[in-house]
Design a protein around this motif. Structure first.
Motif, PDB file in Angstrom:
ATOM      1  N   SER A   1       5.618   6.578   1.052  1.00 36.57           N
ATOM      2  CA  SER A   1       6.361   5.375   1.420  1.00 36.57           C
ATOM      3  C   SER A   1       5.459   4.166   1.152  1.00 36.57           C
ATOM      4  CB  SER A   1       6.804   5.423   2.884  1.00 36.57           C
ATOM      5  OG  SER A   1       5.679   5.493   3.733  1.00 36.57           O
TER       6      SER A   1
ATOM      7  N   TYR B   1       0.844  -1.183   0.000  1.00 40.47           N
ATOM      8  CA  TYR B   1       0.000   0.000   0.000  1.00 40.47           C
ATOM      9  C   TYR B   1       0.885   1.240   0.000  1.00 40.47           C
ATOM     10  CZ  TYR B   1      -3.408  -3.444   1.485  1.00 40.47           C
ATOM     11  OH  TYR B   1      -4.209  -4.553   1.552  1.00 40.47           O
TER      12      TYR B   1
ATOM     13  N   ARG C   1       0.722  -2.647   5.632  1.00 42.94           N
ATOM     14  CA  ARG C   1      -0.437  -2.540   6.508  1.00 42.94           C
ATOM     15  C   ARG C   1      -1.266  -1.316   6.146  1.00 42.94           C
ATOM     16  NH1 ARG C   1       2.134  -4.044  12.366  1.00 42.94           N
ATOM     17  NH2 ARG C   1       2.898  -6.057  11.708  1.00 42.94           N
ATOM     18  N   PRO C   2      -2.484  -1.523   5.684  1.00 35.48           N
ATOM     19  CA  PRO C   2      -3.334  -0.382   5.376  1.00 35.48           C
ATOM     20  C   PRO C   2      -3.855   0.261   6.666  1.00 35.48           C
ATOM     21  CG  PRO C   2      -4.549  -2.397   5.024  1.00 35.48           C
ATOM     22  CD  PRO C   2      -3.148  -2.804   5.384  1.00 35.48           C
TER      23      PRO C   2
ATOM     24  N   ALA D   1      -5.846   4.106   8.044  1.00 34.58           N
ATOM     25  CA  ALA D   1      -6.305   5.480   7.817  1.00 34.58           C
ATOM     26  C   ALA D   1      -6.150   6.222   9.132  1.00 34.58           C
ATOM     27  CB  ALA D   1      -7.757   5.492   7.366  1.00 34.58           C
ATOM     28  N   THR D   2      -5.537   7.376   9.064  1.00 35.01           N
ATOM     29  CA  THR D   2      -5.349   8.176  10.275  1.00 35.01           C
ATOM     30  C   THR D   2      -6.012   9.526  10.061  1.00 35.01           C
ATOM     31  OG1 THR D   2      -3.254   9.099   9.489  1.00 35.01           O
ATOM     32  CG2 THR D   2      -3.138   7.054  10.770  1.00 35.01           C
TER      33      THR D   2
ATOM     34  N   ASP E   1       2.341  10.540   4.159  1.00 37.75           N
ATOM     35  CA  ASP E   1       2.427  11.175   5.470  1.00 37.75           C
ATOM     36  C   ASP E   1       2.237  12.681   5.294  1.00 37.75           C
ATOM     37  OD1 ASP E   1       2.892  11.983   8.023  1.00 37.75           O
ATOM     38  OD2 ASP E   1       4.855  11.026   8.221  1.00 37.75           O
TER      39      ASP E   1
ATOM     40  N   LYS F   1       1.613   4.840   1.341  1.00 34.04           N
ATOM     41  CA  LYS F   1       1.335   5.634   2.542  1.00 34.04           C
ATOM     42  C   LYS F   1       1.800   7.065   2.264  1.00 34.04           C
ATOM     43  CE  LYS F   1       2.706   6.046   7.352  1.00 34.04           C
ATOM     44  NZ  LYS F   1       3.548   5.485   8.409  1.00 34.04           N
TER      45      LYS F   1
ATOM     46  N   THR G   1       4.023   0.461   2.471  1.00 29.36           N
ATOM     47  CA  THR G   1       3.786  -0.310   3.679  1.00 29.36           C
ATOM     48  C   THR G   1       2.951  -1.544   3.337  1.00 29.36           C
ATOM     49  OG1 THR G   1       2.878  -0.238   5.919  1.00 29.36           O
ATOM     50  CG2 THR G   1       1.722   1.043   4.262  1.00 29.36           C
TER      51      THR G   1
END
Length: 145
Positions: free
Chosen positions: A134, A121, A138-139, A141-142, A125, A123, A136
């Motif tokens: 970047s 996935y 691990r998906p 959502a923040t 930031d 990412k 990753t």
């Protein structure tokens, strides 16, 4: 030669015909792609993605019984009468053609033949001054992005 199988591949080489064994393999391309081993009735035995079609066919058919790895319990050399091949110069196309052909040749259990890679996935930031990308596995959502 099975006409249905023949229409899916770009070429076919007969195994066990007249001439030295090496001549069979010289007819095969040394490119990446798909290779299908079929029996004398024209039924598919094994479908493989190969980095080198010629090398893969030689390894599967010319190997001595004692050289076969334990995970490959049997040799397909005794049952193989034809080698069908399809050159693919792109890994994505190779995987897609494998899926399409496996679905046609093995309609009941083609899903068991597929091996999917690890998902990745992107990412982003956005919580820093200069947003960056970047990769990753691990998906998530923040609140920040």
């Amino acid at each position: 030669m099975n006409p249905q199988i023949r229409s899916l591949f770009e070429g076919c080489s007969a195994v066990g015909g007249p001439g030295p064994e090496n001549e069979i393999f010289k007819q095969l391309p040394a490119s990446g792609g798909l290779v299908l081993f079929a029996n004398s009735a024209g039924e598919p035995v094994q479908l493989l993605c190969a980095a080198n079609i010629r090398r893969t066919a030689r390894a599967r058919l010319a190997a001595k019984a004692e050289d076969i790895p334990a995970k490959r319990k049997t040799s397909i050399a005794e049952v193989t009468a034809e080698i069908y091949y399809l050159s693919c110069f792109c890994d994505f196309r190779n995987s897609l053609k494998y899926y399409e052909i496996a679905k046609i040749l093995f309609p009941e259990d083609y899903a068991d033949l597929l091996a999917f890679g690890k998902y990745s996935y992107l990412k982003i930031d956005t919580g820093i001054e200069w947003p960056s990308f970047s990769i990753t596995d691990r998906p998530a959502a923040t609140a920040a992005g």
